[in-house]
Design an enzyme around this catalytic site. Structure first.
Site, PDB file in Angstrom:
ATOM      1  N   GLU A 440      46.061  38.868  82.790  1.00 21.56           N
ATOM      2  CA  GLU A 440      45.546  38.375  84.096  1.00 21.56           C
ATOM      3  C   GLU A 440      45.742  36.874  84.243  1.00 21.56           C
ATOM      4  O   GLU A 440      44.898  36.179  84.816  1.00 21.56           O
ATOM      5  CB  GLU A 440      44.066  38.723  84.283  1.00 21.56           C
ATOM      6  CG  GLU A 440      43.786  40.173  84.532  1.00 21.56           C
ATOM      7  CD  GLU A 440      44.689  40.794  85.570  1.00 21.56           C
ATOM      8  OE1 GLU A 440      45.126  40.069  86.483  1.00 21.56           O
ATOM      9  OE2 GLU A 440      44.972  41.991  85.462  1.00 21.56           O
TER      10      GLU A 440
HETATM   11  C1  LIG Z   1      47.762  44.598  76.398  1.00 20.17           C
HETATM   12  C2  LIG Z   1      48.401  44.015  77.619  1.00 20.17           C
HETATM   13  C3  LIG Z   1      48.107  44.546  78.859  1.00 20.17           C
HETATM   14  C4  LIG Z   1      48.710  44.021  80.010  1.00 20.17           C
HETATM   15  N1  LIG Z   1      48.482  44.622  81.225  1.00 20.17           N
HETATM   16  C5  LIG Z   1      49.248  44.254  82.287  1.00 20.17           C
HETATM   17  C6  LIG Z   1      49.206  44.994  83.512  1.00 20.17           C
HETATM   18  O1  LIG Z   1      48.453  45.964  83.646  1.00 20.17           O
HETATM   19  N2  LIG Z   1      50.027  44.614  84.515  1.00 20.17           N
HETATM   20  C7  LIG Z   1      50.880  43.561  84.407  1.00 20.17           C
HETATM   21  O2  LIG Z   1      51.606  43.284  85.352  1.00 20.17           O
HETATM   22  N3  LIG Z   1      50.940  42.839  83.258  1.00 20.17           N
HETATM   23  C8  LIG Z   1      50.151  43.157  82.204  1.00 20.17           C
HETATM   24  N4  LIG Z   1      50.218  42.447  81.035  1.00 20.17           N
HETATM   25  C9  LIG Z   1      51.086  41.280  80.962  1.00 20.17           C
HETATM   26  C10 LIG Z   1      50.296  39.973  80.902  1.00 20.17           C
HETATM   27  O3  LIG Z   1      49.693  39.715  82.145  1.00 20.17           O
HETATM   28  C11 LIG Z   1      51.273  38.865  80.467  1.00 20.17           C
HETATM   29  O4  LIG Z   1      51.525  39.095  79.079  1.00 20.17           O
HETATM   30  C12 LIG Z   1      50.716  37.483  80.699  1.00 20.17           C
HETATM   31  O5  LIG Z   1      50.639  37.197  82.083  1.00 20.17           O
HETATM   32  C13 LIG Z   1      51.585  36.386  80.044  1.00 20.17           C
HETATM   33  O6  LIG Z   1      52.942  36.568  80.307  1.00 20.17           O
HETATM   34  P1  LIG Z   1      53.980  36.580  79.076  1.00 20.17           P
HETATM   35  O7  LIG Z   1      53.480  37.544  78.065  1.00 20.17           O
HETATM   36  O8  LIG Z   1      55.340  36.773  79.594  1.00 20.17           O
HETATM   37  O9  LIG Z   1      53.851  35.131  78.432  1.00 20.17           O
HETATM   38  P2  LIG Z   1      54.687  33.827  78.913  1.00 20.17           P
HETATM   39  O10 LIG Z   1      54.639  33.697  80.382  1.00 20.17           O
HETATM   40  O11 LIG Z   1      56.020  33.861  78.246  1.00 20.17           O
HETATM   41  O12 LIG Z   1      53.798  32.663  78.273  1.00 20.17           O
HETATM   42  C14 LIG Z   1      53.904  32.262  76.894  1.00 20.17           C
HETATM   43  C15 LIG Z   1      53.038  31.005  76.715  1.00 20.17           C
HETATM   44  O13 LIG Z   1      53.540  29.950  77.558  1.00 20.17           O
HETATM   45  C16 LIG Z   1      52.538  29.465  78.429  1.00 20.17           C
HETATM   46  N5  LIG Z   1      53.151  29.147  79.734  1.00 20.17           N
HETATM   47  C17 LIG Z   1      53.955  29.924  80.473  1.00 20.17           C
HETATM   48  N6  LIG Z   1      54.297  29.283  81.617  1.00 20.17           N
HETATM   49  C18 LIG Z   1      53.672  28.094  81.592  1.00 20.17           C
HETATM   50  C19 LIG Z   1      53.613  26.986  82.483  1.00 20.17           C
HETATM   51  N7  LIG Z   1      54.222  26.988  83.670  1.00 20.17           N
HETATM   52  N8  LIG Z   1      52.860  25.897  82.131  1.00 20.17           N
HETATM   53  C20 LIG Z   1      52.191  25.879  80.952  1.00 20.17           C
HETATM   54  N9  LIG Z   1      52.221  26.904  80.069  1.00 20.17           N
HETATM   55  C21 LIG Z   1      52.949  27.994  80.390  1.00 20.17           C
HETATM   56  C22 LIG Z   1      51.508  30.596  78.541  1.00 20.17           C
HETATM   57  O14 LIG Z   1      50.207  30.086  78.841  1.00 20.17           O
HETATM   58  C23 LIG Z   1      51.586  31.222  77.151  1.00 20.17           C
HETATM   59  O15 LIG Z   1      50.741  30.540  76.261  1.00 20.17           O
HETATM   60  C24 LIG Z   1      49.590  42.930  79.892  1.00 20.17           C
HETATM   61  C25 LIG Z   1      49.864  42.383  78.628  1.00 20.17           C
HETATM   62  C26 LIG Z   1      49.304  42.933  77.505  1.00 20.17           C
HETATM   63  C27 LIG Z   1      49.684  42.362  76.160  1.00 20.17           C
END
Ligand SMILES: Cc1cc2nc3c(=O)[nH]c(=O)nc-3n(C[C@H](O)[C@H](O)[C@H](O)COP(=O)(O)OP(=O)(O)OC[C@H]3O[C@@H](n4cnc5c(N)ncnc54)[C@H](O)[C@@H]3O)c2cc1C
Length: 593
Positions: A440
């Site tokens: 989220e």
């Molecule tokens: C168990 C689980 C359930 C989930 N359920 C859903 C769901 O139901 N629906 C759905 O759509 N998604 C879902 N997700 C996805 C989840 O919302 C994302 O994993 C989350 O938004 C982070 O995206 P990412 O994993 O690609 O990390 P990334 O975006 O790659 O981020 C990696 C790190 O970089 C940081 N970062 C990224 N961009 C920036 C920026 N601009 N400035 C500063 N820091 C930054 C982040 O804070 C993080 O620490 C789920 C994930 C998991 C693991």
């Protein structure tokens, strides 16, 4: 050890710290009968203890299975879900026009804490359905509402929220799932989503997916995203289920925690394209999705509170049973004492309890603000409440989920070696909590939202209004002349001064030196949470002293502990923001040099 909802603490937080009582008395809740609150929470607590809590470990140990394109949940889960809908729990805050009970979001927030404490992996499913209900109710056509809203409100069908793709996580605008216009006014979706919570399961006959996708002629980035309702089974004109739609779970993740919640890869378009119905207007999907996400962010904050409270209850129980060493001053031959006699364990338990209580009230206050924004008759009251709700949402999400992790970590510590052994359950809370600061919108993204959008809006108007209110609470603590408050007034006064100075410092830089402002976003959010949380606990203590609530000294002591041990960190957090930016921005020399 089972879970008991802490109804008394919850009522104090809801009515006094979060301001539900004052909002009801001001007439913002119409004819809502506030006496109902205790009865609803008591019943929710019973359902959670009897039905959900016993399945928490079963779900963790059995997990879910994907076979032949279908996900099966853990033993007992479909039956528990049936009892959940039969009990009307899915419909607590749903719109009355579609079969919901229309109770305030604040009451549902307290219930969400209860579901999360008893069984967070179970509670996650209705949490997302609730967000889907909000988005459909706010942005869907009458026709879509007629077919889907009632079933989502009752819980007969569940909802999912589908944003994430491998290249589009925090950067939602990078998503590639395609939606093509069909001649009949519907759309055909093709692509793949990852990490979709409850993307498939066996607890209901149908699942209603809310999918973000891009039209062929859409502008780049977030301005070119549309939201579609994509049912697992199409629905016939008479309401019966029709053909299987072209959206399938093609994989499930093996995770650190939340084992019982299916996290699916969803594939659309292997058989010509999933049939989707537009919600809102083309290319306006982010607006609709924000309605879903704001609800879900508060819900995830409440997951943090729930896990924290469960971990605290369990640690408290263990500390009263486990005997090691003796209290200071007792003779060596007097036998060992329960570990709760040791000051270090007392401090740890107080830290757990006070952090949990502060996070709880921040979340409830967010819900009350969102309620008033939706229900008050006066437009000015509504708009100020909306600004308050928007300001508090990232704090509710990030502060509370960080608290969930800290408290679960401390819960393992109180158990010593047994905390690392799965059979106590302390380890599960720690594992389950870890996802909450990530999904989220990561807590880093929440902190950025707080600084760049919520603080920056209208020259910080929403922040100054809140800080003024906190100042009034501090004056009341100081004016009470109650020695039991100890240093509470002074420590909160210092914290508020730090938060005020830091907010001004950030406001001056958010546009002119954005990297400096962004460098301090996370310590700023913590500073905000520690100050607001401390003042909310103080206002609860004041209310407990002046009312017939009972045990006022208990709440005064809790507020004092928080002020003297947690809020007292505010001046250091201020320095991290204002003095730390230069070295954060010079970090490449260390990290990449
Ligand atoms: C168990 C689980 C359930 C989930 N359920 C859903 C769901 O139901 N629906 C759905 O759509 N998604 C879902 N997700 C996805 C989840 O919302 C994302 O994993 C989350 O938004 C982070 O995206 P990412 O994993 O690609 O990390 P990334 O975006 O790659 O981020 C990696 C790190 O970089 C940081 N970062 C990224 N961009 C920036 C920026 N601009 N400035 C500063 N820091 C930054 C982040 O804070 C993080 O620490 C789920 C994930 C998991 C693991």
């Amino acid at each position: 050890m089972t879970y008991q909802a802490p109804i008394k603490d919850m009522l104090l937080a809801l009515n006094h710290g979060a301001g539900l009582k004052a909002a009801v008395e001001a007439g913002h809740y119409g004819d809502f009968d506030a006496d109902l609150t205790a009865a609803v929470l008591e019943e929710a607590g019973k359902f959670a203890s009897d039905v959900l809590a016993p399945l928490n470990r079963v779900g963790d140990q059995n997990g879910i299975k994907l076979q032949d394109g279908k996900v099966t949940t853990a033993p007992g889960w479909p039956d528990a879900y049936k009892r959940w809908t039969e009990g009307g729990w899915n419909a607590v805050s749903g719109p009355e026009s579609f079969g919901g009970q229309g109770l305030p979001l604040a009451i549902n927030a307290a219930c969400t804490e209860i579901w999360s404490a008893s069984n967070v992996a179970f509670g996650l499913c209705p949490l997302l359905t609730l967000s889907a209900i909000e988005a459909l109710d706010a942005h869907g056509s009458d026709e879509l509402k007629k077919i889907y809203l009632g079933k989502l409100v009752s819980g007969e069908w569940t909802g999912t929220m589908q944003l994430t793709e491998p290249q589009a996580g925090s950067d939602v605008g990078a998503l590639r799932t395609r939606a093509e216009r069909a001649p009949d006014g519907t759309y055909r979706l093709k692509g793949a989503k990852i990490f979709i919570t409850y993307g498939d399961h066996d607890m209901t006959d149908n699942i209603v997916h809310f999918v973000l996708a891009r039209l062929p002629d859409a502008p780049a980035g977030t301005k070119g995203i549309s939201l579609f309702l994509v049912p697992k089974f199409l629905v016939n004109a008479d309401g019966s289920l029709g053909a299987r739609n072209d959206i399938y779970p093609s994989g499930v993740e093996h995770k650190l925690g939340m084992h019982a919640s299916p996290t699916c890869t969803m594939t659309m378009g292997d058989h010509g394209g999933a049939i989707g119905y537009l919600i809102g207007e083309e290319n306006q999907g982010m607006r609709c999705m924000f309605t879903m996400m704001n609800q879900a962010r508060l819900g995830v904050g409440l997951e943090g509170v729930g896990i924290a409270d469960r971990a605290y209850q369990q640690a408290l129980g263990y500390a009263q049973e486990r005997r090691q060493g003796r209290a200071v001053g007792k003779s060596a031959d007097s036998g060992s004492d329960p570990i709760i006699v040791h000051p270090d364990i007392k401090r740890t338990l107080m830290q757990m309890r006070s952090l949990t209580a502060a996070a709880r009230t921040i979340c409830y206050a967010t819900a009350v603000a969102l309620d008033v924004a939706a229900r008050a008759t006066d437009a000015k009251v509504r708009s100020e409440a909306a600004a308050r709700g928007a300001l508090l949402t990232p704090i509710a999400k990030a502060f509370s989920t960080d608290v969930g992790n800290e408290v679960a970590y401390l819960g393992v510590q109180v158990h010593g070696g047994m905390g690392f052994i799965e059979e106590t359950g302390a380890a599960q809370h720690y594992r389950d909590a870890r996802i909450t600061p990530i999904y989220e919108g990561t807590n880093g993204i929440q902190a950025i939202d707080l600084v760049t959008r919520k603080l920056a809006a209208n020259g910080g108007a929403a922040v100054w209004a809140l800080l003024d209110e906190l100042g009034e609470t501090i004056k009341q603590v100081e004016g009470s002349n109650d020695p039991a408050f100890g240093g509470t007034g002074q420590k909160l006064h210092d914290a508020l001064a730090s938060l005020t100075r830091t907010s001004r410092w950030l406001l001056e830089r958010v546009t002119s030196a954005p990297n400096d402002a962004l460098a301090g976003a996370t310590p700023y959010l913590r500073l905000f949470g520690a100050t607001v949380g401390g003042c909310y606990l103080a206002s609860e203590a004041l209310a407990a002293r002046s009312g017939s609530f009972g045990e006022p000294q208990r709440y005064v002591a809790l507020a004092r502990f928080f002020a003297e041990n947690i809020a007292v960190q505010a001046p250091s957090l201020e320095k991290s923001v204002t003095d730390g930016a230069e070295m954060v921005n010079g970090a490449d020399a260390v990290l990449l040099g």
